[in-house]
Design an enzyme around this catalytic site. Structure first.
Site, PDB file in Angstrom:
ATOM      1  N   PRO A  66      -0.991   7.949   4.659  1.00  0.00           N
ATOM      2  CA  PRO A  66      -2.009   8.594   5.163  1.00  0.00           C
ATOM      3  C   PRO A  66      -3.177   7.616   5.044  1.00  0.00           C
ATOM      4  O   PRO A  66      -3.288   6.870   4.195  1.00  0.00           O
ATOM      5  CB  PRO A  66      -2.338   9.642   4.050  1.00  0.00           C
ATOM      6  CG  PRO A  66      -1.124   9.819   3.271  1.00  0.00           C
ATOM      7  CD  PRO A  66      -0.301   8.579   3.359  1.00  0.00           C
ATOM      8  N   HIS A  67      -3.881   7.668   6.178  1.00  0.00           N
ATOM      9  CA  HIS A  67      -5.073   6.818   6.262  1.00  0.00           C
ATOM     10  C   HIS A  67      -6.097   7.568   6.948  1.00  0.00           C
ATOM     11  O   HIS A  67      -5.970   8.579   7.626  1.00  0.00           O
ATOM     12  CB  HIS A  67      -4.853   5.663   6.739  1.00  0.00           C
ATOM     13  CG  HIS A  67      -4.096   5.702   8.198  1.00  0.00           C
ATOM     14  ND1 HIS A  67      -2.719   6.042   8.373  1.00  0.00           N
ATOM     15  CD2 HIS A  67      -4.555   5.447   9.370  1.00  0.00           C
ATOM     16  CE1 HIS A  67      -2.374   5.834   9.430  1.00  0.00           C
ATOM     17  NE2 HIS A  67      -3.398   5.570  10.292  1.00  0.00           N
TER      18      HIS A  67
END
Length: 151
Positions: A66-67
């Site tokens: 996730p970013h």
């Protein structure tokens, strides 16, 4: 040493946390970044959820990256999270995600940030490294493993 060594700290590593959803994960990560870097937990949660709404960051085989982009951020930050039981991340293979590398980048993310994201993905695709990330019990050893790995 590699690019991750400049972005991750041992305090951004949490192992075997007991959560059961993306929402709980993003709340945990928000609190972690707020405590360790002064970044608003609500802002972290929002940017991660916004990115996830565009499509899953699950890579498969129990791994996700996730970013998100954070407007007020000047430097990128990375956290390593391992869940106790795995969570649904809508990964392509449908498997629950247990190992997550979360990356926050400035709103004006550069090619360098994309390269770091690619480097993280390469690190996680190395079979022996990945096995250790799933099993190692010491945050310090996880830190050493992530920061010593070279492509």
């Amino acid at each position: 040493m590699n690019a991750l060594a400049q972005l991750i700290t041992p305090t951004n590593i949490a192992l075997d946390i007991d959560i059961s959803s993306q929402e709980e994960l993003f709340a945990f990560v928000g609190s972690l970044f707020e405590k360790n870097h002064g970044i608003s937990a609500a802002l972290v949660q929002s940017c991660l959820q916004d990115r996830e709404s565009l499509g899953s960051t699950g890579l498969g085989k129990g791994v996700a990256i996730p970013h998100g982009r954070v407007k007020s951020l000047t430097n990128a930050h990375i956290a390593f999270i391992r869940t106790k039981n795995g969570i649904d991340f809508k990964a392509p293979d449908g498997e629950p995600v247990k190992v997550l590398v979360i990356m926050l980048v400035p709103d004006a993310a550069t090619q360098t940030h994309l390269e770091i994201l690619s480097h993280v993905a390469q690190t996680l695709s190395d079979t022996s490294t990945k096995e250790l990330l799933f099993s190692e019990s010491s945050p310090d050893n996880i830190y050493q493993l992530l920061t010593a790995w070279n492509q």
